[in-house]
Design an enzyme around this catalytic site. Sequence first.
Site, PDB file in Angstrom:
ATOM      1  CB  SER A 125      -4.880   0.411  -0.551  1.00 19.49           C
ATOM      2  OG  SER A 125      -4.532   0.374   0.807  1.00 19.49           O
ATOM      3  CE1 TYR A 149      -0.700  -3.352  -2.197  1.00 22.94           C
ATOM      4  CE2 TYR A 149      -1.033  -2.099  -0.175  1.00 22.94           C
ATOM      5  CZ  TYR A 149      -1.547  -2.843  -1.214  1.00 22.94           C
ATOM      6  OH  TYR A 149      -2.905  -3.067  -1.296  1.00 22.94           O
ATOM      7  CE  LYS A 153      -2.985  -2.050  -4.718  1.00 23.49           C
ATOM      8  NZ  LYS A 153      -3.764  -2.812  -5.688  1.00 23.49           N
TER       9      LYS A 153
HETATM   10  P1  NAD Z   1      -5.103 -11.705  -2.767  1.00 20.63           P
HETATM   11  O1  NAD Z   1      -3.638 -11.904  -2.835  1.00 20.63           O
HETATM   12  O2  NAD Z   1      -5.912 -12.673  -1.984  1.00 20.63           O
HETATM   13  O3  NAD Z   1      -5.699 -11.649  -4.258  1.00 20.63           O
HETATM   14  C1  NAD Z   1      -4.935 -11.218  -5.355  1.00 20.63           C
HETATM   15  C2  NAD Z   1      -5.072 -12.289  -6.434  1.00 20.63           C
HETATM   16  O4  NAD Z   1      -4.361 -11.873  -7.599  1.00 20.63           O
HETATM   17  C3  NAD Z   1      -4.498 -13.638  -6.018  1.00 20.63           C
HETATM   18  O5  NAD Z   1      -5.442 -14.652  -6.296  1.00 20.63           O
HETATM   19  C4  NAD Z   1      -3.242 -13.803  -6.881  1.00 20.63           C
HETATM   20  O6  NAD Z   1      -2.982 -15.146  -7.192  1.00 20.63           O
HETATM   21  C5  NAD Z   1      -3.614 -12.976  -8.095  1.00 20.63           C
HETATM   22  N1  NAD Z   1      -2.498 -12.381  -8.853  1.00 20.63           N
HETATM   23  C6  NAD Z   1      -1.461 -11.650  -8.387  1.00 20.63           C
HETATM   24  N2  NAD Z   1      -0.686 -11.233  -9.395  1.00 20.63           N
HETATM   25  C7  NAD Z   1      -1.248 -11.719 -10.541  1.00 20.63           C
HETATM   26  C8  NAD Z   1      -0.924 -11.614 -11.916  1.00 20.63           C
HETATM   27  N3  NAD Z   1       0.152 -10.954 -12.330  1.00 20.63           N
HETATM   28  N4  NAD Z   1      -1.725 -12.237 -12.818  1.00 20.63           N
HETATM   29  C9  NAD Z   1      -2.812 -12.936 -12.418  1.00 20.63           C
HETATM   30  N5  NAD Z   1      -3.178 -13.048 -11.126  1.00 20.63           N
HETATM   31  C10 NAD Z   1      -2.407 -12.445 -10.197  1.00 20.63           C
HETATM   32  O7  NAD Z   1      -5.374 -10.215  -2.255  1.00 20.63           O
HETATM   33  P2  NAD Z   1      -6.732  -9.504  -1.799  1.00 20.63           P
HETATM   34  O8  NAD Z   1      -6.647  -9.245  -0.351  1.00 20.63           O
HETATM   35  O9  NAD Z   1      -7.894 -10.211  -2.347  1.00 20.63           O
HETATM   36  O10 NAD Z   1      -6.537  -8.105  -2.515  1.00 20.63           O
HETATM   37  C11 NAD Z   1      -7.064  -7.850  -3.804  1.00 20.63           C
HETATM   38  C12 NAD Z   1      -6.643  -6.467  -4.255  1.00 20.63           C
HETATM   39  O11 NAD Z   1      -7.088  -5.504  -3.302  1.00 20.63           O
HETATM   40  C13 NAD Z   1      -5.132  -6.275  -4.373  1.00 20.63           C
HETATM   41  O12 NAD Z   1      -4.875  -5.467  -5.506  1.00 20.63           O
HETATM   42  C14 NAD Z   1      -4.771  -5.543  -3.098  1.00 20.63           C
HETATM   43  O13 NAD Z   1      -3.630  -4.753  -3.266  1.00 20.63           O
HETATM   44  C15 NAD Z   1      -6.013  -4.691  -2.875  1.00 20.63           C
HETATM   45  N6  NAD Z   1      -6.205  -4.312  -1.462  1.00 20.63           N
HETATM   46  C16 NAD Z   1      -6.218  -5.289  -0.498  1.00 20.63           C
HETATM   47  C17 NAD Z   1      -6.351  -4.926   0.847  1.00 20.63           C
HETATM   48  C18 NAD Z   1      -6.327  -5.966   1.930  1.00 20.63           C
HETATM   49  O14 NAD Z   1      -6.076  -5.603   3.082  1.00 20.63           O
HETATM   50  N7  NAD Z   1      -6.597  -7.247   1.641  1.00 20.63           N
HETATM   51  C19 NAD Z   1      -6.488  -3.582   1.196  1.00 20.63           C
HETATM   52  C20 NAD Z   1      -6.500  -2.624   0.195  1.00 20.63           C
HETATM   53  C21 NAD Z   1      -6.354  -3.006  -1.128  1.00 20.63           C
HETATM   54  N1  UFG Z   2      -1.372  -5.546  14.518  1.00 23.58           N
HETATM   55  C1  UFG Z   2      -0.939  -6.102  15.698  1.00 23.58           C
HETATM   56  N2  UFG Z   2      -0.451  -7.379  15.671  1.00 23.58           N
HETATM   57  C2  UFG Z   2      -0.380  -8.117  14.526  1.00 23.58           C
HETATM   58  C3  UFG Z   2      -0.824  -7.532  13.316  1.00 23.58           C
HETATM   59  C4  UFG Z   2      -1.319  -6.240  13.336  1.00 23.58           C
HETATM   60  O1  UFG Z   2      -0.985  -5.468  16.744  1.00 23.58           O
HETATM   61  O2  UFG Z   2       0.095  -9.270  14.571  1.00 23.58           O
HETATM   62  C5  UFG Z   2      -1.929  -4.181  14.541  1.00 23.58           C
HETATM   63  C6  UFG Z   2      -1.152  -3.205  13.683  1.00 23.58           C
HETATM   64  O3  UFG Z   2      -0.064  -2.678  14.410  1.00 23.58           O
HETATM   65  C7  UFG Z   2      -2.226  -2.185  13.318  1.00 23.58           C
HETATM   66  C8  UFG Z   2      -3.508  -3.029  13.240  1.00 23.58           C
HETATM   67  O4  UFG Z   2      -3.231  -4.215  13.975  1.00 23.58           O
HETATM   68  O5  UFG Z   2      -2.360  -1.255  14.342  1.00 23.58           O
HETATM   69  C9  UFG Z   2      -3.907  -3.410  11.827  1.00 23.58           C
HETATM   70  O6  UFG Z   2      -2.813  -4.010  11.174  1.00 23.58           O
HETATM   71  P1  UFG Z   2      -2.958  -4.845   9.816  1.00 23.58           P
HETATM   72  O7  UFG Z   2      -1.609  -5.367   9.454  1.00 23.58           O
HETATM   73  O8  UFG Z   2      -4.057  -5.839   9.928  1.00 23.58           O
HETATM   74  O9  UFG Z   2      -3.467  -3.754   8.771  1.00 23.58           O
HETATM   75  P2  UFG Z   2      -2.813  -2.365   8.340  1.00 23.58           P
HETATM   76  O10 UFG Z   2      -3.776  -1.298   8.762  1.00 23.58           O
HETATM   77  O11 UFG Z   2      -1.434  -2.250   8.773  1.00 23.58           O
HETATM   78  O12 UFG Z   2      -2.805  -2.503   6.740  1.00 23.58           O
HETATM   79  C10 UFG Z   2      -3.880  -3.075   5.994  1.00 23.58           C
HETATM   80  C11 UFG Z   2      -3.312  -3.822   4.780  1.00 23.58           C
HETATM   81  C12 UFG Z   2      -2.677  -2.857   3.831  1.00 23.58           C
HETATM   82  C13 UFG Z   2      -3.674  -1.806   3.452  1.00 23.58           C
HETATM   83  C14 UFG Z   2      -4.232  -1.118   4.669  1.00 23.58           C
HETATM   84  C15 UFG Z   2      -5.336  -0.202   4.219  1.00 23.58           C
HETATM   85  O13 UFG Z   2      -2.354  -4.777   5.200  1.00 23.58           O
HETATM   86  O14 UFG Z   2      -2.317  -3.542   2.653  1.00 23.58           O
HETATM   87  O15 UFG Z   2      -4.764  -2.083   5.576  1.00 23.58           O
HETATM   88  O16 UFG Z   2      -5.788   0.575   5.259  1.00 23.58           O
HETATM   89  F1  UFG Z   2      -3.077  -0.898   2.660  1.00 23.58           F
END
Ligand code: NAD
Ligand code: UFG
Length: 339
Positions: A125, A149, A153
């Site tokens: 991330s 978190y 990562k």
């Molecule tokens: P998500 O929660 O939708 O998907 C994660 C999946 O993993 C879920 O289906 C959950 O049930 C499963 N899971 C969790 N722990 C498990 C375990 N121990 N065994 C088996 N299954 C398990 O999240 P996502 O948004 O699809 O994110 C996927 C990956 O990408 C994560 O590792 C997250 O940290 C990373 N990531 C997400 C974002 C974001 O903003 N969505 C940003 C950067 C990185």
């Molecule tokens: N924000 C608002 N109101 C809300 C939610 C968010 O104003 O209700 C703003 C936040 O302050 C920020 C922007 O929208 O300025 C984006 O916020 P998000 O929560 O959507 O995303 P973040 O950038 O904080 O974080 C996300 C994921 C993290 C990941 C990161 C990677 O949640 O897990 O992107 O860049 F690590």
Amino acid sequence: MGKILVTGGAGYIGSHTCVELLSSGYEVVVVDNLENSSKKAIERVESISGKNLDLVIGDIRDEKILDKIFMNQMVDSVIHFAGYKAVGESVEFPLKYYENNVSGTILLLEKMKEYNVKNIVFSSSATVYGDPHEVPIKEGFPLKPYNPYGKTKRMVEMILEDLYESDKSWNIALLRYFNPVGAHESGLIGEDPRGIPNNLTPYITQVAVGKLKKLSVFGNDYPTKDGTGVRDFIHVKDLALGHVRAIEKIMEKPGLFCVNLGTGKGYSVLEVLKAFEKACKKEIPYSIEPRRPGDIAKCYADTNYAKEFLKWEAMFGIEKMAEDAWNWQKNNPDGYGDN
Ligand code: NAD
Ligand code: UFG
């Protein structure tokens, strides 16, 4: 074409990646404990792609489950999404995060080693960069995650770097995602957060569909174009295609590499809000509230390395992200309906 084990494949990014893997001709086996997802996502992945995949409902921390998979399936590579991802929750329950994200990954890697499967794509991330000294963010920038978190990562990245140093026959992709948004254009799969969304775009679409009253914009006094936070929003389909590209690259046996997956463009919270108002064809009420603790002003990717090395580039802009996110939300006001 090989067989890919997708951990967390029922989740938001995982389900979209499964569609693109199946459409590209890969065989897919998913392991997911469905803790943060629905089995329906997998059924819909199959209906979109017109192909079947194997779903193993189970936990990556369960040795027996992993043994069963690696023993019975000829897995070539692993895409590892499984883990927890809520920043605020990680501050409250750090052990839960280290245990799943770090210990879970170690067990997975041990099993991969045991069964001689040494190709892995890892979901990292942009949060590993912490508050960057400048933007756009290059892969070589200092790494200073500041919440549990983000630290999980970075720890997994470090574990994978050490693993590679110890045995150069591993092929490892560290993919640092920026802010994934949007949904599959069919409107069949999308983001289905449990409870009140933490992230901006699911919050906006839930206001638009009438489930929440108004958006709180966290801070309008950042040093940005309009004072609100700036992020690199990337369409989840582009992100999914980045994984297909990473798997293709892994087949070339590149060793270890690390790339940003973003668009290189920064949009402010208010700009995103405007794009969604246009897509939903309605006004979305909001109020300006204090900054959210832990947020940074600006975060967007330098995408040159992804273009040069991975030959991958995001195709979709904010309009398409908003359209597809809204299409998913309006067709599925309660997500998969089993939260
Ligand atoms: P998500 O929660 O939708 O998907 C994660 C999946 O993993 C879920 O289906 C959950 O049930 C499963 N899971 C969790 N722990 C498990 C375990 N121990 N065994 C088996 N299954 C398990 O999240 P996502 O948004 O699809 O994110 C996927 C990956 O990408 C994560 O590792 C997250 O940290 C990373 N990531 C997400 C974002 C974001 O903003 N969505 C940003 C950067 C990185
Ligand atoms: N924000 C608002 N109101 C809300 C939610 C968010 O104003 O209700 C703003 C936040 O302050 C920020 C922007 O929208 O300025 C984006 O916020 P998000 O929560 O959507 O995303 P973040 O950038 O904080 O974080 C996300 C994921 C993290 C990941 C990161 C990677 O949640 O897990 O992107 O860049 F690590």
